[in-house]
Write a protein that holds these residues in place. Sequence first.
Motif, PDB file in Angstrom:
ATOM      1  N   TRP A  98      31.851  -0.128   6.056  1.00  0.00           N
ATOM      2  CA  TRP A  98      32.188   0.414   7.574  1.00  0.00           C
ATOM      3  C   TRP A  98      32.920   2.124   7.857  1.00  0.00           C
ATOM      4  O   TRP A  98      32.623   3.017   8.587  1.00  0.00           O
ATOM      5  CB  TRP A  98      33.137  -0.399   8.730  1.00  0.00           C
ATOM      6  CG  TRP A  98      33.324   0.376  10.384  1.00  0.00           C
ATOM      7  CD1 TRP A  98      31.891   0.247  11.045  1.00  0.00           C
ATOM      8  CD2 TRP A  98      34.018   0.901  10.949  1.00  0.00           C
ATOM      9  NE1 TRP A  98      32.194   0.485  12.067  1.00  0.00           N
ATOM     10  CE2 TRP A  98      33.433   0.806  12.035  1.00  0.00           C
ATOM     11  CE3 TRP A  98      35.560   0.969  10.216  1.00  0.00           C
ATOM     12  CZ2 TRP A  98      34.173   1.870  13.286  1.00  0.00           C
ATOM     13  CZ3 TRP A  98      36.359   1.621  11.137  1.00  0.00           C
ATOM     14  CH2 TRP A  98      35.765   1.775  12.460  1.00  0.00           C
ATOM     15  N   VAL A 101      30.766   4.547   6.070  1.00  0.00           N
ATOM     16  CA  VAL A 101      29.790   5.367   6.680  1.00  0.00           C
ATOM     17  C   VAL A 101      29.813   5.836   8.128  1.00  0.00           C
ATOM     18  O   VAL A 101      30.111   6.867   8.567  1.00  0.00           O
ATOM     19  CB  VAL A 101      29.361   4.260   7.188  1.00  0.00           C
ATOM     20  CG1 VAL A 101      27.853   4.464   8.021  1.00  0.00           C
ATOM     21  CG2 VAL A 101      27.903   3.308   6.343  1.00  0.00           C
ATOM     22  N   SER A 102      30.928   5.295   8.783  1.00  0.00           N
ATOM     23  CA  SER A 102      31.480   5.549  10.121  1.00  0.00           C
ATOM     24  C   SER A 102      32.497   7.346   9.963  1.00  0.00           C
ATOM     25  O   SER A 102      32.244   8.395  10.917  1.00  0.00           O
ATOM     26  CB  SER A 102      33.255   4.835  10.557  1.00  0.00           C
ATOM     27  OG  SER A 102      33.902   4.511   9.629  1.00  0.00           O
ATOM     28  N   THR A 103      33.080   7.492   8.576  1.00  0.00           N
ATOM     29  CA  THR A 103      33.486   9.111   7.880  1.00  0.00           C
ATOM     30  C   THR A 103      32.651   9.455   7.726  1.00  0.00           C
ATOM     31  O   THR A 103      32.817  11.137   7.958  1.00  0.00           O
ATOM     32  CB  THR A 103      34.374   8.627   6.965  1.00  0.00           C
ATOM     33  OG1 THR A 103      34.055   8.035   6.236  1.00  0.00           O
ATOM     34  CG2 THR A 103      35.806   7.262   7.990  1.00  0.00           C
ATOM     35  N   SER A 104      31.314   9.241   7.477  1.00  0.00           N
ATOM     36  CA  SER A 104      30.003  10.160   7.553  1.00  0.00           C
ATOM     37  C   SER A 104      28.411   9.274   7.498  1.00  0.00           C
ATOM     38  O   SER A 104      28.194   9.259   7.090  1.00  0.00           O
ATOM     39  CB  SER A 104      30.343  10.681   5.842  1.00  0.00           C
ATOM     40  OG  SER A 104      31.119  11.416   5.241  1.00  0.00           O
ATOM     41  N   PRO A 105      28.646   9.488   8.608  1.00  0.00           N
ATOM     42  CA  PRO A 105      27.129   8.678   9.432  1.00  0.00           C
ATOM     43  C   PRO A 105      25.784   9.564   9.262  1.00  0.00           C
ATOM     44  O   PRO A 105      24.791   8.500   8.477  1.00  0.00           O
ATOM     45  CB  PRO A 105      27.323   8.542  10.699  1.00  0.00           C
ATOM     46  CG  PRO A 105      28.303   9.753  11.111  1.00  0.00           C
ATOM     47  CD  PRO A 105      29.160   9.646   9.722  1.00  0.00           C
ATOM     48  N   GLU A 106      26.110  11.011   8.824  1.00  0.00           N
ATOM     49  CA  GLU A 106      24.758  11.152   7.873  1.00  0.00           C
ATOM     50  C   GLU A 106      24.115  10.377   6.448  1.00  0.00           C
ATOM     51  O   GLU A 106      23.170  10.576   6.172  1.00  0.00           O
ATOM     52  CB  GLU A 106      25.464  12.544   7.965  1.00  0.00           C
ATOM     53  CG  GLU A 106      26.257  13.300   7.174  1.00  0.00           C
ATOM     54  CD  GLU A 106      27.469  13.748   7.344  1.00  0.00           C
ATOM     55  OE1 GLU A 106      28.086  14.096   6.487  1.00  0.00           O
ATOM     56  OE2 GLU A 106      27.808  12.481   8.402  1.00  0.00           O
ATOM     57  N   ALA A 108      24.835   7.332   5.635  1.00  0.00           N
ATOM     58  CA  ALA A 108      24.050   6.141   5.645  1.00  0.00           C
ATOM     59  C   ALA A 108      22.499   5.944   6.207  1.00  0.00           C
ATOM     60  O   ALA A 108      21.890   7.263   6.748  1.00  0.00           O
ATOM     61  CB  ALA A 108      24.800   5.278   6.767  1.00  0.00           C
ATOM     62  N   THR A 111      21.837  -0.125   8.242  1.00  0.00           N
ATOM     63  CA  THR A 111      23.050  -0.365   9.491  1.00  0.00           C
ATOM     64  C   THR A 111      24.442   0.117   8.769  1.00  0.00           C
ATOM     65  O   THR A 111      24.349   0.643   7.563  1.00  0.00           O
ATOM     66  CB  THR A 111      23.127  -1.751   9.414  1.00  0.00           C
ATOM     67  OG1 THR A 111      23.128  -2.547   8.062  1.00  0.00           O
ATOM     68  CG2 THR A 111      21.177  -2.321  10.185  1.00  0.00           C
ATOM     69  N   THR A 112      25.450  -0.022   9.545  1.00  0.00           N
ATOM     70  CA  THR A 112      26.444   0.694   8.549  1.00  0.00           C
ATOM     71  C   THR A 112      26.632  -0.858   8.332  1.00  0.00           C
ATOM     72  O   THR A 112      28.035  -0.455   7.647  1.00  0.00           O
ATOM     73  CB  THR A 112      27.536   0.106  10.224  1.00  0.00           C
ATOM     74  OG1 THR A 112      27.979  -1.109  11.103  1.00  0.00           O
ATOM     75  CG2 THR A 112      27.180   1.871  11.136  1.00  0.00           C
ATOM     76  N   GLU A 190      29.542  -5.139  12.713  1.00  0.00           N
ATOM     77  CA  GLU A 190      27.834  -5.247  13.097  1.00  0.00           C
ATOM     78  C   GLU A 190      28.110  -5.105  14.956  1.00  0.00           C
ATOM     79  O   GLU A 190      27.313  -4.738  15.828  1.00  0.00           O
ATOM     80  CB  GLU A 190      27.224  -5.212  12.534  1.00  0.00           C
ATOM     81  CG  GLU A 190      25.418  -5.062  12.812  1.00  0.00           C
ATOM     82  CD  GLU A 190      25.710  -3.233  12.554  1.00  0.00           C
ATOM     83  OE1 GLU A 190      24.484  -2.796  12.718  1.00  0.00           O
ATOM     84  OE2 GLU A 190      25.786  -2.970  11.209  1.00  0.00           O
TER      85      GLU A 190
END
Length: 226
Positions: A98, A101-106, A108, A111-112, A190
């Motif tokens: 998580w 993914v959350s620090t570089s969502p681009e 992913a 899903t997270t 999630e």
Amino acid sequence: MKKYFAELVGTFVLTLLGCGTAVSLNCGSDTASVVGTAIAFGLAVVAMAYTIGGISGCHINPAITLGVFLNGGISGKDCGMYMLFQTIGAILASCVLWVLVSTSPELAQGTTTGANACSGTVVNGLIAEIVLTCLFVLVVLGATSKTNGATNNFAGLAIGLSLILIHLVGIHYTGTSVNPARSIGPALFEGGKAIEQLWVFIVGPFIGAACAAGIWKGINLDKETK
């Protein structure tokens, strides 16, 4: 405590690498992503089987632990502790995924966390998880049985390959869990449908594991050969 910690580490690796692949490949969007995710889960099991198998047996799955317990392979205390540490390992892995993914969502693609959810109805998903877990745990019980002689030296490979097959079938229906810990961890991060349907991925695998234990008791030759 070492065998409990080994289960934590093993489940951490399985969840991080398996679910991480599902996220990176946007599993389910095309055939290649499904195959890639299936292979990732299988290879993670093979790697851990030959890493911690001699320490804890490498269950890294509460359903497998239940199946082994029902067949008298471990004590009730070890059964409970294995499940606890497996779940902790899955939660820690999901946390790491998580954060990635959350620090570089681009970066992913899916899903997270690679959480499980039923593609169709809950009943459909429950049936899939029961049947597939039953088959998977049956392979585990058989591949690691003393009645298989020297072939059980290759148990890790057999189990990993069978998990690939299980995922190839199950991803379309549920994303494939056959492992309550692997579902609990991602679902906590999630949320939404993954949390609402989490019970399917706990109840289904446990029922499947109990069925596998019953089947194995019916066909196991171990007692007859003693």
